[in-house]
Motif scaffolding. Structure first.
Motif, PDB file in Angstrom:
ATOM      1  N   LEU A  89      20.204  84.801  -4.289  1.00  0.00           N
ATOM      2  CA  LEU A  89      19.780  86.198  -4.282  1.00  0.00           C
ATOM      3  C   LEU A  89      20.943  87.150  -4.534  1.00  0.00           C
ATOM      4  CD1 LEU A  89      17.582  88.330  -3.815  1.00  0.00           C
ATOM      5  CD2 LEU A  89      18.073  88.165  -1.358  1.00  0.00           C
ATOM      6  N   THR A  90      22.090  86.894  -3.929  1.00  0.00           N
ATOM      7  CA  THR A  90      23.230  87.813  -4.080  1.00  0.00           C
ATOM      8  C   THR A  90      23.770  87.848  -5.504  1.00  0.00           C
ATOM      9  OG1 THR A  90      24.706  86.047  -3.322  1.00  0.00           O
ATOM     10  CG2 THR A  90      23.933  87.633  -1.664  1.00  0.00           C
ATOM     11  N   ASP A  91      23.454  86.834  -6.318  1.00  0.00           N
ATOM     12  CA  ASP A  91      23.913  86.832  -7.714  1.00  0.00           C
ATOM     13  C   ASP A  91      23.206  87.901  -8.548  1.00  0.00           C
ATOM     14  OD1 ASP A  91      25.622  84.680  -7.286  1.00  0.00           O
ATOM     15  OD2 ASP A  91      24.047  83.217  -7.707  1.00  0.00           O
ATOM     16  N   PHE A  92      22.096  88.462  -8.020  1.00  0.00           N
ATOM     17  CA  PHE A  92      21.289  89.429  -8.763  1.00  0.00           C
ATOM     18  C   PHE A  92      21.475  90.861  -8.229  1.00  0.00           C
ATOM     19  CE2 PHE A  92      19.191  85.305  -8.786  1.00  0.00           C
ATOM     20  CZ  PHE A  92      19.002  85.087 -10.146  1.00  0.00           C
ATOM     21  N   ALA A  93      22.568  91.105  -7.538  1.00  0.00           N
ATOM     22  CA  ALA A  93      22.784  92.393  -6.871  1.00  0.00           C
ATOM     23  C   ALA A  93      22.679  93.569  -7.838  1.00  0.00           C
ATOM     24  CB  ALA A  93      24.150  92.402  -6.193  1.00  0.00           C
ATOM     25  N   CYS A  94      21.880  94.570  -7.454  1.00  0.00           N
ATOM     26  CA  CYS A  94      21.711  95.758  -8.289  1.00  0.00           C
ATOM     27  C   CYS A  94      21.199  96.916  -7.432  1.00  0.00           C
ATOM     28  CB  CYS A  94      20.747  95.491  -9.453  1.00  0.00           C
ATOM     29  SG  CYS A  94      19.115  94.871  -8.945  1.00  0.00           S
ATOM     30  N   THR A  95      21.426  98.114  -7.907  1.00  0.00           N
ATOM     31  CA  THR A  95      20.961  99.312  -7.223  1.00  0.00           C
ATOM     32  C   THR A  95      19.576  99.701  -7.742  1.00  0.00           C
ATOM     33  OG1 THR A  95      21.890 100.833  -8.877  1.00  0.00           O
ATOM     34  CG2 THR A  95      23.352 100.122  -7.073  1.00  0.00           C
ATOM     35  N   LEU A  96      18.994 100.719  -7.129  1.00  0.00           N
ATOM     36  CA  LEU A  96      17.736 101.290  -7.613  1.00  0.00           C
ATOM     37  C   LEU A  96      17.793 102.800  -7.486  1.00  0.00           C
ATOM     38  CD1 LEU A  96      14.804 101.126  -8.622  1.00  0.00           C
ATOM     39  CD2 LEU A  96      14.089 100.924  -6.229  1.00  0.00           C
ATOM     40  N   VAL A  97      17.573 103.484  -8.600  1.00  0.00           N
ATOM     41  CA  VAL A  97      17.475 104.948  -8.630  1.00  0.00           C
ATOM     42  C   VAL A  97      16.186 105.280  -9.372  1.00  0.00           C
ATOM     43  CG1 VAL A  97      18.642 107.105  -9.219  1.00  0.00           C
ATOM     44  CG2 VAL A  97      19.995 105.028  -8.849  1.00  0.00           C
ATOM     45  N   CYS A  98      15.214 105.887  -8.691  1.00  0.00           N
ATOM     46  CA  CYS A  98      13.892 106.084  -9.299  1.00  0.00           C
ATOM     47  C   CYS A  98      13.280 107.404  -8.845  1.00  0.00           C
ATOM     48  CB  CYS A  98      12.979 104.920  -8.905  1.00  0.00           C
ATOM     49  SG  CYS A  98      11.274 105.063  -9.507  1.00  0.00           S
ATOM     50  N   ILE A  99      12.615 108.080  -9.756  1.00  0.00           N
ATOM     51  CA  ILE A  99      11.824 109.270  -9.415  1.00  0.00           C
ATOM     52  C   ILE A  99      10.461 109.163 -10.087  1.00  0.00           C
ATOM     53  CG2 ILE A  99      12.830 110.609 -11.307  1.00  0.00           C
ATOM     54  CD1 ILE A  99      12.356 113.134  -9.585  1.00  0.00           C
ATOM     55  N   ILE A 100       9.430 109.512  -9.345  1.00  0.00           N
ATOM     56  CA  ILE A 100       8.068 109.616  -9.861  1.00  0.00           C
ATOM     57  C   ILE A 100       7.590 111.028  -9.556  1.00  0.00           C
ATOM     58  CG2 ILE A 100       5.682 108.790  -9.632  1.00  0.00           C
ATOM     59  CD1 ILE A 100       6.859 106.091  -8.758  1.00  0.00           C
ATOM     60  N   GLY A 101       7.031 111.713 -10.537  1.00  0.00           N
ATOM     61  CA  GLY A 101       6.602 113.075 -10.255  1.00  0.00           C
ATOM     62  C   GLY A 101       5.946 113.780 -11.412  1.00  0.00           C
ATOM     63  N   ARG A 102       5.578 115.016 -11.142  1.00  0.00           N
ATOM     64  CA  ARG A 102       5.000 115.919 -12.146  1.00  0.00           C
ATOM     65  C   ARG A 102       5.753 117.232 -12.075  1.00  0.00           C
ATOM     66  NH1 ARG A 102       0.049 114.789  -9.082  1.00  0.00           N
ATOM     67  NH2 ARG A 102      -1.250 113.224 -10.134  1.00  0.00           N
ATOM     68  N   PHE A 103       6.002 117.843 -13.225  1.00  0.00           N
ATOM     69  CA  PHE A 103       6.594 119.181 -13.214  1.00  0.00           C
ATOM     70  C   PHE A 103       5.592 120.177 -12.640  1.00  0.00           C
ATOM     71  CE2 PHE A 103       9.510 117.490 -16.516  1.00  0.00           C
ATOM     72  CZ  PHE A 103      10.697 117.803 -15.868  1.00  0.00           C
ATOM     73  N   GLY A 104       6.092 121.049 -11.766  1.00  0.00           N
ATOM     74  CA  GLY A 104       5.230 122.022 -11.115  1.00  0.00           C
ATOM     75  C   GLY A 104       4.401 121.426 -10.007  1.00  0.00           C
ATOM     76  N   ASP A 105       4.760 120.202  -9.573  1.00  0.00           N
ATOM     77  CA  ASP A 105       3.983 119.510  -8.542  1.00  0.00           C
ATOM     78  C   ASP A 105       4.913 118.607  -7.741  1.00  0.00           C
ATOM     79  OD1 ASP A 105       1.865 118.595  -7.027  1.00  0.00           O
ATOM     80  OD2 ASP A 105       0.631 117.987  -8.727  1.00  0.00           O
ATOM     81  N   LYS A 106       4.373 117.585  -7.126  1.00  0.00           N
ATOM     82  CA  LYS A 106       5.129 116.741  -6.214  1.00  0.00           C
ATOM     83  C   LYS A 106       6.037 115.754  -6.948  1.00  0.00           C
ATOM     84  CE  LYS A 106       1.507 116.704  -2.653  1.00  0.00           C
ATOM     85  NZ  LYS A 106       0.586 115.828  -1.879  1.00  0.00           N
ATOM     86  N   PHE A 107       7.068 115.304  -6.223  1.00  0.00           N
ATOM     87  CA  PHE A 107       7.881 114.182  -6.680  1.00  0.00           C
ATOM     88  C   PHE A 107       8.247 113.330  -5.478  1.00  0.00           C
ATOM     89  CE2 PHE A 107      11.360 117.031  -5.398  1.00  0.00           C
ATOM     90  CZ  PHE A 107      12.218 116.140  -4.742  1.00  0.00           C
ATOM     91  N   VAL A 108       8.597 112.061  -5.754  1.00  0.00           N
ATOM     92  CA  VAL A 108       9.167 111.177  -4.749  1.00  0.00           C
ATOM     93  C   VAL A 108      10.326 110.430  -5.398  1.00  0.00           C
ATOM     94  CG1 VAL A 108       7.510 109.320  -5.293  1.00  0.00           C
ATOM     95  CG2 VAL A 108       8.739 109.301  -3.112  1.00  0.00           C
ATOM     96  N   CYS A 109      11.422 110.297  -4.663  1.00  0.00           N
ATOM     97  CA  CYS A 109      12.580 109.535  -5.120  1.00  0.00           C
ATOM     98  C   CYS A 109      12.753 108.302  -4.245  1.00  0.00           C
ATOM     99  CB  CYS A 109      13.859 110.368  -5.030  1.00  0.00           C
ATOM    100  SG  CYS A 109      13.895 111.854  -6.038  1.00  0.00           S
ATOM    101  N   PHE A 110      13.035 107.168  -4.872  1.00  0.00           N
ATOM    102  CA  PHE A 110      13.391 105.934  -4.180  1.00  0.00           C
ATOM    103  C   PHE A 110      14.818 105.579  -4.581  1.00  0.00           C
ATOM    104  CE2 PHE A 110       8.802 105.505  -5.300  1.00  0.00           C
ATOM    105  CZ  PHE A 110       8.289 105.640  -4.015  1.00  0.00           C
ATOM    106  N   HIS A 111      15.682 105.353  -3.608  1.00  0.00           N
ATOM    107  CA  HIS A 111      17.101 105.213  -3.953  1.00  0.00           C
ATOM    108  C   HIS A 111      17.791 104.241  -3.004  1.00  0.00           C
ATOM    109  CE1 HIS A 111      20.746 107.736  -5.577  1.00  0.00           C
ATOM    110  NE2 HIS A 111      20.950 106.441  -5.673  1.00  0.00           N
TER     111      HIS A 111
END
Length: 249
Positions: A115-137
Motif C-alpha cells: 500500500l505505501t508504494d502507492f502514496a499520493c495526495t488528494l485535492v478535489c472540489i465539487i461544486g456549482r458557481f453561484g451555489d454550494k461547493f465541497v472540498c476533499f483534501h
C-alpha cells in the motif's frame, strides 16, 4: 486547471476548461522518471468536479496510485447523486468509503506493491458557481477561488518539515482528511499540486501577481496556446529555481 464561468451542461468538459495541465518536474526528468501527478476535470449537469493527486516521489508506484485514485473519484462523481455529494450529511461517508476502497483495491491491481508504494495526495472540489461547493483534501496542494474576493478554499497541510505531507495511504489518513463546505461565487477556480503552490500562494494568501495574469491568460487563449504557454513558463530557468517538482493544475 481553471474552470471558466457560464457553463453549458451539454458541452464536453474539455471544451469548457483549459484542460488538465500536468508537467514532469526537472528533478524527475534528470532521473528519467515519469511525472507522478494526475489530474481530472468532469462536468455533470451544471456541477463540476476538479481533482489533482500528487504521487509521492519516494514511493515506487505513486503514479499508478494517483491515477487510480482519480479514476475512483471520477466514477463516484458520475454515479452518485449531486445532492449527496454536496450534502454535509452524506459527503463525509462517501469520501471515506472511496478512500477505503482505494486502500483495499490498489495493492491488488497486479502492480506487485504494498500500500505505501502507492502514496499520493488528494485535492478535489465539487461544486456549482453561484451555489454550494465541497472540498476533499489530504496533503499539500491547494484550491483557490478567484472571484471578486480571491480566497484559498483549501490550503496545503505539511508535516513536521516543509517538504513533508500526508497521503491517502498513511495509517492516520482519517486524521488528515479535511472537508470544507461553502458557497462559490461566480468567477474562476484553480486546483494545483504542491509543484505550483510556491507560485500561487504567498504568506498563506493567493498571490495575485501570478494568479491574476494566469487567469487572464487562460480566459483569452485557446487550449493549445494555454498548454504551450504554461509549459514554457514552468520550464524556464527562473521557474525551476522556485520548484523542480512535478506540476499539475
Amino acid at each position: 486547471m481553471g474552470l471558466r464561468p457560464n457553463l453549458e451542461p451539454d458541452m464536453s468538459y474539455d471544451k469548457i476548461v483549459a484542460g488538465n495541465f500536468v508537467l514532469v518536474g526537472s528533478d524527475h526528468l534528470n532521473m528519467k522518471m515519469p511525472c507522478q501527478d494526475s489530474a481530472i476535470s468532469v462536468l455533470k449537469e451544471d456541477t463540476f468536479c476538479l481533482a489533482v493527486s500528487d504521487g509521492a516521489g519516494s514511493a515506487s508506484l505513486s503514479k499508478e496510485g494517483s491515477s487510480f485514485l482519480l479514476e475512483l473519484v471520477k466514477q463516484a462523481f458520475l454515479e452518485i447523486p449531486i445532492r449527496d455529494l454536496l450534502s454535509e450529511n452524506t459527503s463525509p461517508d462517501i469520501i471515506n468509503l472511496l478512500i477505503e476502497q482505494f486502500r483495499e483495491k490498489i495493492p491488488k491491481k497486479n502492480f506487485n506493491g504494498d500500500l505505501t508504494d502507492f502514496a499520493c495526495t488528494l485535492v478535489c472540489i465539487i461544486g456549482r458557481f453561484g451555489d454550494k461547493f465541497v472540498c476533499f483534501h489530504i496533503g499539500d496542494g491547494a484550491i483557490i477561488s478567484l472571484g471578486n474576493i480571491p480566497r484559498i478554499l483549501s490550503g496545503p497541510e505539511n508535516g513536521e518539515y516543509s517538504n513533508e505531507t500526508y497521503f491517502v495511504t498513511s495509517e492516520d489518513w482519517q486524521e488528515h482528511l479535511r472537508i470544507n463546505y461553502g458557497n462559490l461565487e461566480e468567477g474562476f477556480v484553480i486546483l494545483m499540486s504542491d509543484g505550483v503552490t510556491p507560485f500561487a500562494i504567498s504568506n498563506s494568501t493567493p498571490f495575485l501577481g501570478f494568479l491574476g495574469p494566469l487567469k487572464k491568460f487562460i480566459l483569452s487563449k485557446t487550449d493549445k496556446e494555454i498548454k504551450m504557454g504554461l509549459e514554457s513558463t514552468f520550464s524556464s530557468k527562473k521557474a525551476q529555481k522556485v520548484s523542480k517538482d512535478d506540476k499539475s493544475m
